[in-house]
Design an enzyme around this catalytic site. Structure first.
Site, mmCIF file in Angstrom:
data_model
loop_
_atom_site.group_PDB
_atom_site.id
_atom_site.type_symbol
_atom_site.label_atom_id
_atom_site.label_comp_id
_atom_site.label_asym_id
_atom_site.label_seq_id
_atom_site.Cartn_x
_atom_site.Cartn_y
_atom_site.Cartn_z
ATOM 1 N N ASP A 128 0.822 -1.214 0.000
ATOM 2 C CA ASP A 128 0.000 0.000 0.000
ATOM 3 C C ASP A 128 0.853 1.260 0.000
ATOM 4 O OD1 ASP A 128 0.949 -0.466 2.569
ATOM 5 O OD2 ASP A 128 -1.017 -0.880 3.428
ATOM 6 N N ASN B 164 -7.590 -2.871 14.173
ATOM 7 C CA ASN B 164 -9.000 -3.068 13.798
ATOM 8 C C ASN B 164 -9.179 -4.264 12.860
ATOM 9 O OD1 ASN B 164 -7.926 -2.120 11.423
ATOM 10 N ND2 ASN B 164 -9.304 -0.371 11.197
ATOM 11 N N HIS C 110 -7.494 -4.833 10.030
ATOM 12 C CA HIS C 110 -7.225 -4.616 8.604
ATOM 13 C C HIS C 110 -5.954 -5.345 8.173
ATOM 14 C CE1 HIS C 110 -4.759 -0.595 9.204
ATOM 15 N NE2 HIS C 110 -3.973 -1.648 9.313
ATOM 16 N N GLU D 227 -9.620 -1.920 5.116
ATOM 17 C CA GLU D 227 -10.250 -1.612 6.391
ATOM 18 C C GLU D 227 -11.504 -2.475 6.577
ATOM 19 O OE1 GLU D 227 -8.505 0.083 8.333
ATOM 20 O OE2 GLU D 227 -8.175 2.165 7.762
#
Ligand code: PGA
Length: 247
Positions: free
Chosen positions: A71, A140, A142, A147
């Site tokens: 990313d 979280n 991801h 996400e």
């Protein structure tokens, strides 16, 4: 085909780094022009430091290695100190004999973002796919910047970052307001096509996400849970990250 995740729990973050580096070196020794998938973030820093050490001892060469990163922040060019290209240069590429043209990263400043994402998928395909992809996990759940809400069939695209990710990553920026709000990320389907996956997690702050990924319900609410569908995926984690797993 559905696989199951190999779970390797080790004592601490140093062990995670050492064993992750061993895995990457083994892949390179098996195939000198291996295609490695790489991750950024705090977790793999120690792994890259270990790879640099092993390279300096002349025990591994990156001269034919190709790499693909997960990313990149939208809007940051590769020279920006918070871009992931800069991170890769600083932690790995500048210290090993990797050829710059063999390192593939998304361009955060692409004028046509959709074309950039399509081209990235095509380039990965042209490389023949990824042999071993190193991954982190967000608090979280991801993976890369997929996400919560990301689907199993997602591909490379530009996404808004969640408030939790912005808060997590703000520790690296001068102020939370400086964290980019969007990022380019490969998709979950892109990651799942790699031949092998190696997810690293260290520290208690990752325990909840690790437990959700391994033991919770599989679905978009926890993107890392999709890895359970991969035939060759290992979670290499330390005791603290494993602390919410029932034995
Ligand atoms: P971290 O990031 O290694 O900095 O905790 C992991 C991730 O968000 O994927």
């Amino acid at each position: 085909m559905s696989g199951y995740i190999h779970l390797q729990i080790v004592e601490n973050a140093e062990d995670v780094a050492r064993i992750a580096a061993q895995n990457l070196c083994a892949q390179i020794r098996e195939r000198s022009d291996a295609v490695l998938g790489l991750a950024t973030g705090s977790t793999p820093e120690a792994t890259y430091a270990e790879l640099v050490r092993v390279h300096r001892e002349r025990r591994v060469s990156f001269s034919r290695v190709r790499s693909v990163n997960l990313d990149e922040y939208q809007g940051l060019d590769g020279a920006h100190e918070h871009s992931y290209r800069y991170y890769m240069q600083r932690h790995l590429f500048d210290h090993v004999d990797m050829r710059s043209w063999n390192a593939l990263l998304l361009d955060g400043t692409a004028v046509d973002g959709e074309a950039e994402c399509r081209a990235y998928e095509e380039r990965i395909r042209a490389l023949g796919g990824v042999d071993l992809w190193l991954l982190g996990i967000g608090s979280n759940g991801h993976i890369a910047f997929n996400e919560p809400g990301s689907t199993r069939d997602s591909r490379t695209r530009c996404v808004p970052l969640t408030a939790e990710t912005i808060a997590d990553n703000s520790r690296l920026f001068a102020a939370p307001t400086e964290v980019p709000r969007r990022a380019y990320t490969v998709g979950i389907a892109t990651i799942m096509e790699a031949r092998r996956l190696l997810l690293l997690a260290t520290g208690e702050h990752k325990a909840r996400a690790v437990a959700a990924a391994l033991r919770g319900e599989e679905g978009p609410h926890c993107p890392a849970s999709f890895l359970r569908g991969h035939a060759e995926c290992t979670f290499l984690i330390d005791r603290q990250a494993a602390s919410l797993l029932e034995s």
